[in-house]
Design an enzyme around this catalytic site. Structure first.
Site, PDB file in Angstrom:
ATOM      1  N   TYR A  67      32.845  64.110  49.450  1.00 44.25           N
ATOM      2  CA  TYR A  67      33.198  65.080  48.404  1.00 44.25           C
ATOM      3  C   TYR A  67      33.732  64.366  47.163  1.00 44.25           C
ATOM      4  O   TYR A  67      33.268  64.601  46.046  1.00 44.25           O
ATOM      5  CB  TYR A  67      34.233  66.076  48.925  1.00 44.25           C
ATOM      6  CG  TYR A  67      33.623  67.026  49.912  1.00 44.25           C
ATOM      7  CD1 TYR A  67      33.039  68.205  49.488  1.00 44.25           C
ATOM      8  CD2 TYR A  67      33.583  66.717  51.267  1.00 44.25           C
ATOM      9  CE1 TYR A  67      32.434  69.060  50.379  1.00 44.25           C
ATOM     10  CE2 TYR A  67      32.980  67.564  52.173  1.00 44.25           C
ATOM     11  CZ  TYR A  67      32.408  68.738  51.719  1.00 44.25           C
ATOM     12  OH  TYR A  67      31.798  69.578  52.605  1.00 44.25           O
ATOM     13  N   VAL A  68      34.694  63.486  47.361  1.00 47.22           N
ATOM     14  CA  VAL A  68      35.328  62.827  46.215  1.00 47.22           C
ATOM     15  C   VAL A  68      34.347  61.899  45.510  1.00 47.22           C
ATOM     16  O   VAL A  68      34.153  61.974  44.292  1.00 47.22           O
ATOM     17  CB  VAL A  68      36.596  62.056  46.682  1.00 47.22           C
ATOM     18  CG1 VAL A  68      37.142  61.196  45.566  1.00 47.22           C
ATOM     19  CG2 VAL A  68      37.649  63.032  47.182  1.00 47.22           C
ATOM     20  N   LYS A 122      22.813  60.041  53.001  1.00 43.93           N
ATOM     21  CA  LYS A 122      23.462  60.421  51.729  1.00 43.93           C
ATOM     22  C   LYS A 122      22.822  59.668  50.567  1.00 43.93           C
ATOM     23  O   LYS A 122      22.601  60.236  49.485  1.00 43.93           O
ATOM     24  CB  LYS A 122      24.962  60.117  51.777  1.00 43.93           C
ATOM     25  CG  LYS A 122      25.703  61.109  52.652  1.00 43.93           C
ATOM     26  CD  LYS A 122      27.202  60.982  52.538  1.00 43.93           C
ATOM     27  CE  LYS A 122      27.831  62.074  53.395  1.00 43.93           C
ATOM     28  NZ  LYS A 122      29.229  61.931  53.642  1.00 43.93           N
ATOM     29  N   THR A 136      39.722  58.819  55.085  1.00 37.46           N
ATOM     30  CA  THR A 136      40.924  58.316  55.778  1.00 37.46           C
ATOM     31  C   THR A 136      41.444  59.447  56.671  1.00 37.46           C
ATOM     32  O   THR A 136      42.479  60.043  56.398  1.00 37.46           O
ATOM     33  CB  THR A 136      42.026  57.894  54.774  1.00 37.46           C
ATOM     34  OG1 THR A 136      42.210  58.957  53.815  1.00 37.46           O
ATOM     35  CG2 THR A 136      41.672  56.627  54.041  1.00 37.46           C
ATOM     36  N   GLU A 178      37.950  70.995  47.359  1.00 38.12           N
ATOM     37  CA  GLU A 178      36.606  71.426  47.742  1.00 38.12           C
ATOM     38  C   GLU A 178      36.435  72.884  47.336  1.00 38.12           C
ATOM     39  O   GLU A 178      37.359  73.680  47.453  1.00 38.12           O
ATOM     40  CB  GLU A 178      36.419  71.262  49.251  1.00 38.12           C
ATOM     41  CG  GLU A 178      36.270  69.802  49.638  1.00 38.12           C
ATOM     42  CD  GLU A 178      36.211  69.575  51.143  1.00 38.12           C
ATOM     43  OE1 GLU A 178      35.767  70.465  51.876  1.00 38.12           O
ATOM     44  OE2 GLU A 178      36.623  68.475  51.570  1.00 38.12           O
ATOM     45  N   TYR A 230      65.507  73.289  41.138  1.00 36.95           N
ATOM     46  CA  TYR A 230      65.730  72.979  42.569  1.00 36.95           C
ATOM     47  C   TYR A 230      64.790  71.911  43.116  1.00 36.95           C
ATOM     48  O   TYR A 230      64.680  71.755  44.326  1.00 36.95           O
ATOM     49  CB  TYR A 230      65.597  74.252  43.442  1.00 36.95           C
ATOM     50  CG  TYR A 230      66.505  75.366  43.032  1.00 36.95           C
ATOM     51  CD1 TYR A 230      67.881  75.165  42.934  1.00 36.95           C
ATOM     52  CD2 TYR A 230      66.000  76.628  42.735  1.00 36.95           C
ATOM     53  CE1 TYR A 230      68.719  76.182  42.537  1.00 36.95           C
ATOM     54  CE2 TYR A 230      66.830  77.662  42.341  1.00 36.95           C
ATOM     55  CZ  TYR A 230      68.189  77.426  42.236  1.00 36.95           C
ATOM     56  OH  TYR A 230      69.023  78.439  41.855  1.00 36.95           O
ATOM     57  N   GLY A 262      74.556  74.661  49.324  1.00 33.97           N
ATOM     58  CA  GLY A 262      75.658  75.376  49.972  1.00 33.97           C
ATOM     59  C   GLY A 262      75.993  76.564  49.113  1.00 33.97           C
ATOM     60  O   GLY A 262      75.107  77.122  48.456  1.00 33.97           O
ATOM     61  N   CYS A 275      75.901  82.065  48.599  1.00 29.68           N
ATOM     62  CA  CYS A 275      74.713  82.917  48.783  1.00 29.68           C
ATOM     63  C   CYS A 275      73.633  82.323  49.692  1.00 29.68           C
ATOM     64  O   CYS A 275      73.221  82.958  50.665  1.00 29.68           O
ATOM     65  CB  CYS A 275      74.098  83.237  47.427  1.00 29.68           C
ATOM     66  SG  CYS A 275      75.163  84.276  46.435  1.00 29.68           S
ATOM     67  N   LYS A 302      78.458  73.261  43.441  1.00 33.53           N
ATOM     68  CA  LYS A 302      77.671  72.803  42.293  1.00 33.53           C
ATOM     69  C   LYS A 302      78.566  72.702  41.062  1.00 33.53           C
ATOM     70  O   LYS A 302      79.698  73.199  41.069  1.00 33.53           O
ATOM     71  CB  LYS A 302      76.473  73.721  42.033  1.00 33.53           C
ATOM     72  CG  LYS A 302      76.830  75.116  41.592  1.00 33.53           C
ATOM     73  CD  LYS A 302      75.552  75.889  41.237  1.00 33.53           C
ATOM     74  CE  LYS A 302      75.896  77.325  40.915  1.00 33.53           C
ATOM     75  NZ  LYS A 302      74.734  78.160  40.697  1.00 33.53           N
TER      76      LYS A 302
HETATM   77  N1  LIG Z   1      37.780  66.287  50.221  1.00 30.35           N
HETATM   78  C1  LIG Z   1      38.705  66.531  49.313  1.00 30.35           C
HETATM   79  O1  LIG Z   1      38.797  67.634  48.759  1.00 30.35           O
HETATM   80  C2  LIG Z   1      39.676  65.459  48.898  1.00 30.35           C
HETATM   81  C3  LIG Z   1      40.504  65.680  47.804  1.00 30.35           C
HETATM   82  C4  LIG Z   1      41.397  64.674  47.407  1.00 30.35           C
HETATM   83  C5  LIG Z   1      41.455  63.491  48.115  1.00 30.35           C
HETATM   84  N2  LIG Z   1      40.635  63.305  49.209  1.00 30.35           N
HETATM   85  C6  LIG Z   1      40.719  62.018  49.900  1.00 30.35           C
HETATM   86  O2  LIG Z   1      39.618  61.227  49.455  1.00 30.35           O
HETATM   87  C7  LIG Z   1      39.090  60.442  50.527  1.00 30.35           C
HETATM   88  C8  LIG Z   1      37.639  60.791  50.733  1.00 30.35           C
HETATM   89  O3  LIG Z   1      37.547  62.152  51.118  1.00 30.35           O
HETATM   90  P1  LIG Z   1      36.141  62.878  51.280  1.00 30.35           P
HETATM   91  O4  LIG Z   1      36.425  64.277  51.682  1.00 30.35           O
HETATM   92  O5  LIG Z   1      35.305  62.597  50.098  1.00 30.35           O
HETATM   93  O6  LIG Z   1      35.573  62.050  52.551  1.00 30.35           O
HETATM   94  P2  LIG Z   1      34.183  62.207  53.311  1.00 30.35           P
HETATM   95  O7  LIG Z   1      34.462  62.030  54.758  1.00 30.35           O
HETATM   96  O8  LIG Z   1      33.473  63.457  52.837  1.00 30.35           O
HETATM   97  O9  LIG Z   1      33.347  60.966  52.759  1.00 30.35           O
HETATM   98  C9  LIG Z   1      33.693  59.642  53.005  1.00 30.35           C
HETATM   99  C10 LIG Z   1      32.427  58.797  52.856  1.00 30.35           C
HETATM  100  O10 LIG Z   1      32.755  57.416  53.005  1.00 30.35           O
HETATM  101  C11 LIG Z   1      31.651  56.792  53.614  1.00 30.35           C
HETATM  102  N3  LIG Z   1      32.024  55.454  54.103  1.00 30.35           N
HETATM  103  C12 LIG Z   1      32.702  55.118  55.221  1.00 30.35           C
HETATM  104  N4  LIG Z   1      32.810  53.781  55.309  1.00 30.35           N
HETATM  105  C13 LIG Z   1      32.215  53.265  54.207  1.00 30.35           C
HETATM  106  C14 LIG Z   1      32.004  51.937  53.737  1.00 30.35           C
HETATM  107  N5  LIG Z   1      32.453  50.862  54.393  1.00 30.35           N
HETATM  108  N6  LIG Z   1      31.348  51.774  52.568  1.00 30.35           N
HETATM  109  C15 LIG Z   1      30.894  52.843  51.884  1.00 30.35           C
HETATM  110  N7  LIG Z   1      31.054  54.122  52.302  1.00 30.35           N
HETATM  111  C16 LIG Z   1      31.694  54.320  53.451  1.00 30.35           C
HETATM  112  C17 LIG Z   1      31.223  57.782  54.675  1.00 30.35           C
HETATM  113  O11 LIG Z   1      29.909  57.557  55.142  1.00 30.35           O
HETATM  114  C18 LIG Z   1      31.343  59.096  53.904  1.00 30.35           C
HETATM  115  O12 LIG Z   1      30.144  59.428  53.243  1.00 30.35           O
HETATM  116  C19 LIG Z   1      40.000  60.731  51.723  1.00 30.35           C
HETATM  117  O13 LIG Z   1      41.024  59.780  51.773  1.00 30.35           O
HETATM  118  C20 LIG Z   1      40.569  62.101  51.419  1.00 30.35           C
HETATM  119  O14 LIG Z   1      41.823  62.300  52.042  1.00 30.35           O
HETATM  120  C21 LIG Z   1      39.744  64.259  49.589  1.00 30.35           C
END
Ligand SMILES: NC(=O)c1ccc[n+]([C@@H]2O[C@H](COP(=O)([O-])OP(=O)(O)OC[C@H]3O[C@@H](n4cnc5c(N)ncnc54)[C@H](O)[C@@H]3O)[C@@H](O)[C@H]2O)c1
Length: 341
Positions: A10-11, A35, A86, A161, A257, A265, A268, A324
């Site tokens: 996605y990212v 992909k 991750t 997403e 806050y 504390g 309230c 406070k």
């Molecule tokens: N999905 C979200 O909305 C979102 C938003 C903000 C942050 N993130 C963070 O961004 C990161 C990626 O999220 P995502 O949802 O895009 O992950 P995803 O699982 O959709 O995609 C990760 C991609 O990395 C590829 N990959 C794995 N090992 C690799 C390598 N050695 N070389 C090249 N590609 C490799 C995988 O095949 C996969 O296509 C994560 O850490 C996630 O927490 C995600």
């Protein structure tokens, strides 16, 4: 700019399409050949509103290419955005397997690269990972020095997403954790035009900001849902209540806050929270988050006591005892509790 993107989920896929749209030349790298084939054919590997057209246009522009060859992608670019997954390990820890493997490969490729390179980690990473884990791997594998031969930095991703292209174009802010001006300047070139503040921090703070934001979002949803459960049991309309609560921009939806400090504390908050918890108990409504507030507040006082005791000093002075500033009310003041203990 010439940019390589590692990880086309996605990212990575959204970033690739948006950066190409904005006129940059982008090389996408993934271990998943399916992909790469989709992108090469101008198709999107992720289901996101607007991505079908955006990816088709980006690839048609000739500014997008894909490869499985990490070394080649790095050689042909100045900046790498690293967006591999991750996920959670079974015990809840962060599974960094993909990231560690990739850091190894990037470090090996860096050994052969003549010029400098900026590694921008965009995956969510627990604080300390970039400086304590990834940087040493790249330095060891490349035989080169960060800050001299290459740079690492962390730029958390805030897209969601379902609305990722809109979020890419209008993020809440751009945060770059870096140890030198060079990587931040490069990212300013890429993202400085976005309609939001560009903030630079330490690398660790940037890593933590991402978690803090996600925790806060989870907390907000849980707060609203627990409130709704209690409202339901009491025959109160939760939508009416929450909509009014959200109209208060002075105290509720505001920085009020949210500055770290001492325990709460006063006359309230503790008593009203207790009354709500009692009501929930009487109606068999389970509110674990609300129920955790008073114990958490107590932990904060215990933490302060441990800190004072840790100094080893026997005579301790306290300036002010009220809960406070600007009041003489001592009711349930945590400072009184601290003084007594
Ligand atoms: N999905 C979200 O909305 C979102 C938003 C903000 C942050 N993130 C963070 O961004 C990161 C990626 O999220 P995502 O949802 O895009 O992950 P995803 O699982 O959709 O995609 C990760 C991609 O990395 C590829 N990959 C794995 N090992 C690799 C390598 N050695 N070389 C090249 N590609 C490799 C995988 O095949 C996969 O296509 C994560 O850490 C996630 O927490 C995600």
């Amino acid at each position: 700019m010439d940019i390589s993107i590692f990880g086309l989920g996605y990212v990575g896929a959204v970033s690739l399409a948006c950066l190409a749209r904005d006129g940059h030349r982008v090389i996408g790298v993934d271990v998943d050949q399916a992909k790469l084939d989709l992108i090469a054919a101008g198709k999107t590997p992720v289901v996101e509103e607007g991505m079908v057209q955006l990816m088709a246009d980006a690839v048609a522009s000739g500014r997008v290419s894909v490869t499985r060859d990490e070394r080649d992608a790095m050689m042909r670019t100045d900046v790498s955005l690293i967006c591999v997954g991750t996920p959670s390990a079974p015990n809840g820890s962060q599974d960094q397997t993909a990231m560690l493997r990739l850091a190894d490969d990037l470090g090996t490729a860096m050994r052969e690269k003549a010029g400098s390179h900026v590694f921008v980690f965009r995956s969510t990473l627990i604080p300390g990972t970039v400086e304590d884990v990834l940087r040493p791997i790249i330095e060891a594998k490349s035989g080169k020095k960060e800050g001299v031969d290459f740079h690492v930095c962390f730029q958390p991703e805030f897209l969601r997403e379902g609305s990722s292209i809109r979020d890419y174009d209008k993020p809440p802010f751009t945060v770059v954790g870096a140890n030198a001006p060079a990587p931040a300047d490069k990212l300013r070139e890429l993202f400085g035009h976005l309609p939001c503040e560009f903030i630079t921090t330490s690398v660790r703070s940037a890593e933590m900001v991402k978690y803090c934001c996600n925790n806060f979002h989870a907390l907000k949803i849980t707060f609203a849902n627990e409130t709704a459960r209690l409202c339901e049991a009491l025959g109160v309309d939760p939508f009416e209540v929450m909509s009014v609560v959200c109209k208060d921009r002075q105290l509720n939806i505001s920085p009020a806050y949210l500055k770290p400090g001492f325990a709460f504390g006063g006359s309230c908050l503790p008593k009203d929270l207790r009354a709500m918890m009692y009501l929930a108990k009487m109606r068999d409504v389970d509110l674990p988050m609300h129920g955790g507030i008073m114990p958490s507040n107590r932990s904060h006082i215990d933490h302060a006591i441990a800190k004072v005791m840790g100094t080893g000093k026997r005579r301790v002075g306290m300036i002010g005892l009220s809960f406070k500033v600007g009041t003489d009310d001592l009711r349930e003041s945590p400072l009184v509790l601290l003084a007594r203990l």
